[in-house]
Design an enzyme around this catalytic site. Structure first.
Site, PDB file in Angstrom:
ATOM      1  N   SER A 134       0.830  -1.218   0.000  1.00  0.00           N
ATOM      2  CA  SER A 134       0.000   0.000   0.000  1.00  0.00           C
ATOM      3  C   SER A 134       0.859   1.261   0.000  1.00  0.00           C
ATOM      4  CB  SER A 134      -0.916   0.006   1.221  1.00  0.00           C
ATOM      5  OG  SER A 134      -1.696  -1.168   1.255  1.00  0.00           O
TER       6      SER A 134
HETATM    7  N1  SAM Z   1      -0.403  -4.883   4.123  1.00  0.00           N
HETATM    8  C1  SAM Z   1       0.291  -5.182   2.881  1.00  0.00           C
HETATM    9  C2  SAM Z   1       1.675  -4.610   2.824  1.00  0.00           C
HETATM   10  O1  SAM Z   1       2.073  -3.886   3.728  1.00  0.00           O
HETATM   11  O2  SAM Z   1       2.377  -4.954   1.861  1.00  0.00           O
HETATM   12  C3  SAM Z   1      -0.500  -4.774   1.660  1.00  0.00           C
HETATM   13  C4  SAM Z   1      -1.436  -5.823   1.311  1.00  0.00           C
HETATM   14  S1  SAM Z   1      -2.214  -5.859  -0.233  1.00  0.00           S
HETATM   15  C5  SAM Z   1      -2.881  -4.247  -0.471  1.00  0.00           C
HETATM   16  C6  SAM Z   1      -3.624  -6.857   0.271  1.00  0.00           C
HETATM   17  C7  SAM Z   1      -3.277  -8.285   0.595  1.00  0.00           C
HETATM   18  O3  SAM Z   1      -4.454  -8.918   1.088  1.00  0.00           O
HETATM   19  C8  SAM Z   1      -2.838  -9.116  -0.613  1.00  0.00           C
HETATM   20  O4  SAM Z   1      -1.567  -9.640  -0.385  1.00  0.00           O
HETATM   21  C9  SAM Z   1      -3.900 -10.204  -0.710  1.00  0.00           C
HETATM   22  O5  SAM Z   1      -3.422 -11.448  -1.159  1.00  0.00           O
HETATM   23  C10 SAM Z   1      -4.390 -10.265   0.722  1.00  0.00           C
HETATM   24  N2  SAM Z   1      -5.710 -10.869   0.921  1.00  0.00           N
HETATM   25  C11 SAM Z   1      -6.844 -10.749   0.179  1.00  0.00           C
HETATM   26  N3  SAM Z   1      -7.839 -11.474   0.725  1.00  0.00           N
HETATM   27  C12 SAM Z   1      -7.325 -12.053   1.852  1.00  0.00           C
HETATM   28  C13 SAM Z   1      -7.852 -12.917   2.863  1.00  0.00           C
HETATM   29  N4  SAM Z   1      -9.111 -13.340   2.850  1.00  0.00           N
HETATM   30  N5  SAM Z   1      -7.050 -13.311   3.862  1.00  0.00           N
HETATM   31  C14 SAM Z   1      -5.755 -12.898   3.923  1.00  0.00           C
HETATM   32  N6  SAM Z   1      -5.188 -12.101   2.994  1.00  0.00           N
HETATM   33  C15 SAM Z   1      -5.969 -11.670   1.980  1.00  0.00           C
END
Ligand code: SAM
Length: 216
Positions: free
Chosen positions: A62
């Site tokens: 993000s």
């Molecule tokens: N917090 C992260 C960082 O600092 O890099 C950014 C994360 S990215 C915007 C969103 C993440 O949520 C992705 O890696 C995606 O695979 C994960 N995601 C989506 N649905 C999910 C779920 N049900 N459980 C866990 N992770 C999930």
């Protein structure tokens, strides 16, 4: 050689403090975490861009401002137990770990969970615990949490997450009826089955995929 500490300091001044994030704990955490370490090989030079960046598997790290804003919205004072859904690169988990006592973070894509875990270990974040699973169901064995932050956008606030908050705890999550545009909301658990919801900011996140999220 790239001056990462200098870039980090400018990021905090211009992108974070410059846009109104005031919490000294959040500003200090953003000053400390080496964001360049959480990007794929060769991408570190873009680490302090004012933007989200690709981390592989169609996912993103993000924008720094959003990480700071969401962390501030949790109103942590230090010493809390926090759950993050969407580990991604592990960067936001490291920022949380600079303030909270323990951070539990869940990622549904195994390769990302493994990479994040490796970087967090290398940097010495022994208070971050990474799990590969569907985060919409939370981490019941570790509940209740003082704060929960979801870094992917869901159609609704997952019930499982609301009920894993302590009374007085806060959940920050992007919610929207389409997969790419959401409203960031903060849900505070004010009683056993009583919650207060506040609208914070319009945002764009990758979809939250899972049992209490979008279908894959
Ligand atoms: N917090 C992260 C960082 O600092 O890099 C950014 C994360 S990215 C915007 C969103 C993440 O949520 C992705 O890696 C995606 O695979 C994960 N995601 C989506 N649905 C999910 C779920 N049900 N459980 C866990 N992770 C999930």
């Amino acid at each position: 050689m790239t001056d990462y500490p200098g870039q980090r300091e400018r990021m905090v001044r211009r992108q974070i403090a410059g846009r109104g994030v005031r919490s000294p704990k959040v500003l200090e955490a953003m000053r400390k975490v080496p964001r360049e370490r959480f990007l794929p090989q060769g991408q570190g030079v873009r680490a302090y861009d004012d933007a989200p960046l690709p981390i592989g598997d169609g996912q993103t790290i993000s924008q720094p401002y959003i990480v700071a804003y969401m962390t501030e919205a949790l109103a942590l004072e230090g010493g809390e137990k926090v759950l993050e859904i969407g580990t991604g690169s592990g960067y936001a988990a490291a920022v949380l770990a600079e303030i909270a006592a323990e951070v539990y973070t869940i990622e549904r894509i195994e390769a990302l969970a493994t990479m994040a875990s490796t970087v967090l270990d290398d940097l010495g974040y022994a208070n971050v615990h990474v799990r590969h699973a569907d985060g919409t169901l939370g981490w019941p064995e570790q509940a209740p949490f003082d704060g929960i932050v979801v870094t992917a956008g869901g159609p609704d606030v997952p019930d499982a997450l609301q009920y894993q908050l302590k009374i007085g705890g806060r959940l920050v999550i992007p919610v929207g009826k389409t997969t790419w545009y959401q409203q960031l909301v903060r849900v505070t658990r004010i009683g056993e089955a009583e919650f207060r919801t506040e609208d914070l900011l319009p945002v764009r996140f990758v979809p939250l995929i899972g049992e209490e999220g979008w279908a894959s």
